[in-house]
Enzyme design. Sequence first.
Site, mmCIF file in Angstrom:
data_model
loop_
_atom_site.group_PDB
_atom_site.id
_atom_site.type_symbol
_atom_site.label_atom_id
_atom_site.label_comp_id
_atom_site.label_asym_id
_atom_site.label_seq_id
_atom_site.Cartn_x
_atom_site.Cartn_y
_atom_site.Cartn_z
ATOM 1 N N LYS A 94 3.771 0.371 10.784
ATOM 2 C CA LYS A 94 3.168 0.657 9.467
ATOM 3 C C LYS A 94 3.665 2.006 8.927
ATOM 4 O O LYS A 94 3.648 3.009 9.639
ATOM 5 C CB LYS A 94 1.636 0.639 9.579
ATOM 6 C CG LYS A 94 0.947 0.787 8.235
ATOM 7 C CD LYS A 94 -0.504 0.330 8.275
ATOM 8 C CE LYS A 94 -1.215 0.561 6.963
ATOM 9 N NZ LYS A 94 -0.607 -0.163 5.820
ATOM 10 N N THR A 139 0.853 -1.196 0.000
ATOM 11 C CA THR A 139 0.000 0.000 0.000
ATOM 12 C C THR A 139 0.891 1.249 0.000
ATOM 13 O O THR A 139 2.095 1.162 0.222
ATOM 14 C CB THR A 139 -0.928 -0.003 1.230
ATOM 15 O OG1 THR A 139 -0.125 -0.179 2.410
ATOM 16 C CG2 THR A 139 -1.945 -1.126 1.140
ATOM 17 N N ALA A 153 -4.489 -5.433 -4.674
ATOM 18 C CA ALA A 153 -5.587 -5.330 -3.701
ATOM 19 C C ALA A 153 -5.046 -4.669 -2.448
ATOM 20 O O ALA A 153 -3.963 -5.025 -1.970
ATOM 21 C CB ALA A 153 -6.148 -6.714 -3.365
ATOM 22 N N HIS A 194 -3.718 0.023 13.203
ATOM 23 C CA HIS A 194 -2.645 -0.892 12.795
ATOM 24 C C HIS A 194 -1.465 -0.790 13.761
ATOM 25 O O HIS A 194 -1.371 0.158 14.551
ATOM 26 C CB HIS A 194 -2.153 -0.561 11.379
ATOM 27 C CG HIS A 194 -3.083 -1.024 10.291
ATOM 28 N ND1 HIS A 194 -4.149 -0.279 9.859
ATOM 29 C CD2 HIS A 194 -3.112 -2.185 9.567
ATOM 30 C CE1 HIS A 194 -4.796 -0.944 8.908
ATOM 31 N NE2 HIS A 194 -4.194 -2.101 8.718
ATOM 32 N N ASN A 243 -6.295 -5.095 0.239
ATOM 33 C CA ASN A 243 -6.463 -6.121 1.273
ATOM 34 C C ASN A 243 -6.865 -7.429 0.594
ATOM 35 O O ASN A 243 -7.855 -7.468 -0.120
ATOM 36 C CB ASN A 243 -7.530 -5.683 2.281
ATOM 37 C CG ASN A 243 -7.408 -6.450 3.582
ATOM 38 O OD1 ASN A 243 -7.425 -7.670 3.563
ATOM 39 N ND2 ASN A 243 -7.274 -5.741 4.687
ATOM 40 N N PHE A 244 -6.076 -8.489 0.814
ATOM 41 C CA PHE A 244 -6.318 -9.763 0.123
ATOM 42 C C PHE A 244 -7.184 -10.723 0.930
ATOM 43 O O PHE A 244 -7.489 -11.808 0.447
ATOM 44 C CB PHE A 244 -4.978 -10.436 -0.210
ATOM 45 C CG PHE A 244 -4.370 -9.911 -1.484
ATOM 46 C CD1 PHE A 244 -4.757 -10.437 -2.713
ATOM 47 C CD2 PHE A 244 -3.444 -8.876 -1.470
ATOM 48 C CE1 PHE A 244 -4.230 -9.955 -3.897
ATOM 49 C CE2 PHE A 244 -2.908 -8.381 -2.651
ATOM 50 C CZ PHE A 244 -3.304 -8.930 -3.867
#
Length: 232
Positions: A135, A73, A96, A131, A98-99
């Site tokens: 991150k 991301t 994606a 998170h 988020n997978f």
Amino acid sequence: MRIALFGYGKMGKMIEEIAKSRNHNIVAKIDLDTTEIDYSQIDVAIDFSTPDAAFGNITNCFKKNIPVISGTTGWLQQYDEAIAVCKENKGAFIYASNFSLGVNIFFELNEYLSKMMQGLEQYTVHMEEIHHTQKLDAPSGTAITLAEGVTKNLDYEGWTMGNEPKKIPITSKREGNVPGTHSVTYHSAVDDIKIKHKAHGREGFALGAIVAAEWIIGRTGIFTMKDVLNIG
Ligand SMILES: NC(=O)C1=CN([C@@H]2O[C@H](COP(=O)(O)OP(=O)(O)OC[C@H]3O[C@@H](n4cnc5c(N)ncnc54)[C@H](OP(=O)(O)O)[C@@H]3O)[C@@H](O)[C@H]2O)C=CC1
Ligand SMILES: O=C(O)C1=N[C@H](C(=O)O)C[C@H](O)C1
């Protein structure tokens, strides 16, 4: 499948574990220090690296005719450029934010709810993502996808981490080792309507990326997890 992992951090290691349990071979683990890559050994590349590294990793694979699964991301300002390189080379690509299966169901639920909220001016929407403290990007890619889902159906113009009119406010929190929690709240004077997804670990993200890699082999084009999971 012979998989190359671009990024061998928290996600790279989790993907390796799940890939091995599904009888795939990890033929390369590419990190910041990697100087040479033997592209001839790679059936599919899975990139979970960093916002700065993703574009180069992905487009180098397209130029070598290797399909790419991208979960990194924070690099999407270069997304259109990457798509152009993919098309030029007749490549195959899935990005994606988020997978995980759960979040992809949550994406559908979010769009459905936003459609239901059309015309209900007494509600305002806001989002929160939580998170781990390592991150690098904020807001999360998943929160951005959720905001894009809402703007398809309601009269908002993008998202904000501040307080700008017409934009969906996103609050980003960084706490301990949290793998990823996202919520979307519609607030009115009399009540709140809230939907929430909470990951318990990284297994769901990693499994989704491997399922996507298995699916993309032999295909050409730009795809999404909706194509892979056949939901919505
Ligand atoms: N789409 C999804 O489902 C998910 C997406 N993500 C995203 O995936 C990305 C990675 O997350 P995570 O594994 O937690 O992060 P980590 O920081 O644990 O891992 C990233 C790795 O990339 C390495 N790296 C740095 N530069 C390069 C380079 N040029 N080429 C290849 N690798 C490089 C880093 O090495 P070094 O440490 O030496 O710098 C590090 O090992 C993030 O963008 C995150 O948001 C995460 C989970 C799920
Ligand atoms: O960095 C992470 O960890 C995660 N990143 C993705 C995002 O930015 O949405 C997906 C997941 O939430 C974990």
